[in-house]
Design an enzyme around this catalytic site. Structure first.
Site, PDB file in Angstrom:
ATOM      1  CB  SER A 153      97.270  21.726  63.196  1.00 34.77           C
ATOM      2  OG  SER A 153      96.793  22.688  62.497  1.00 34.77           O
ATOM      3  CE  LYS A 191      93.333  22.374  62.511  1.00 33.66           C
ATOM      4  NZ  LYS A 191      93.611  23.557  62.582  1.00 33.66           N
TER       5      LYS A 191
END
Length: 232
Positions: A153, A191
């Site tokens: 991701s 993230k």
């Protein structure tokens, strides 16, 4: 009793020190033993240390003390071998003319497990082994640790599955920082961090993943990305 790989590594380190006056690098050890990654070398060195054949000097990468050699390498498991300090910096005396000088500015930090760059995984808790990182990468205040990345991701930020990220421990972050975020005290993920009023957005660097927006009390910052290590 040593395994063949452990004995091969100990013999290689001993021969290189006898020849050059300085120890081999982790890359050289990896190549000499035909291993795919340096993590295998770390495991072998840890095993040799646990069995009392070598000793690592704290906070100094590539600084080893050979405590003893097995009889098969000309030593004795209990006596007859004088300990020798192998310093990762340049030796005090000039090395042989054919020696290659290597100056290493590095420190070892603990690898605390895996971090998800994708769907969050369980929180990081225990160190599995150590990894050597350039000293300049961990400059600044605060403790540092490393995590192995699982998932894709964050690929648009240059972070791939299998990379090792270096994290500076902190509980705060600025918008846009790549952080280790603990979600609801159960899941850890890597993230980009954005604060939106009373909520926290955890944004992926891959359009295949949606941004997660959670109440700020459900997200705890555990560290900020400061470096990355990739093994080819």
């Amino acid at each position: 009793m040593l395994t063949k790989k452990q004995l091969d590594l100990l013999e290689y380190i001993n021969k290189r020190v006898q020849r050059d006056g300085v120890p081999p690098s982790f890359d050289e050890m990896k190549d000499a033993l035909n291993l795919r990654s340096k993590s295998g070398i770390h495991r072998l060195i840890t095993a040799l240390e646990e069995r009392g054949f070598i000793r690592r000097l704290a906070h100094r990468a590539r600084a080893l003390e050979i405590v003893k050699l097995p009889e098969s390498l000309g030593g004795s498991a209990s006596h007859g071998f004088a300990a020798q300090v192998i310093d990762g910096d340049l030796p005090d005396e000039a090395p042989p003319a054919n020696a290659r000088s290597v100056v290493v500015d590095a420190l070892e930090i603990p690898v605390m497990g895996r971090i998800a760059a994708g769907v969050p995984i369980e929180a990081i808790q225990h160190a599995s082994h150590n990894v050597a990182v350039p000293g300049g990468m961990i400059a600044g205040a605060g403790e540092h640790y490393a995590l192995e990345v699982k998932g894709d991701s964050m690929i648009d930020a240059g972070i791939n599955d299998g990379d090792v990220v270096v994290i500076r421990e902190t509980s705060t972050a600025d918008n846009g920082d790549i952080v280790v975020a603990l979600v609801e005290d159960q899941e850890a993920t890597l993230k980009r961090f954005f604060r939106r009023g009373g909520a926290i957005a955890l944004e992926a660097a891959n359009p295949a993943y949606e941004t997660r927006v959670l109440p700020d009390h459900k997200v705890k910052v555990q560290g900020r990305l400061v470096g990355l290590i990739r093994t080819y």
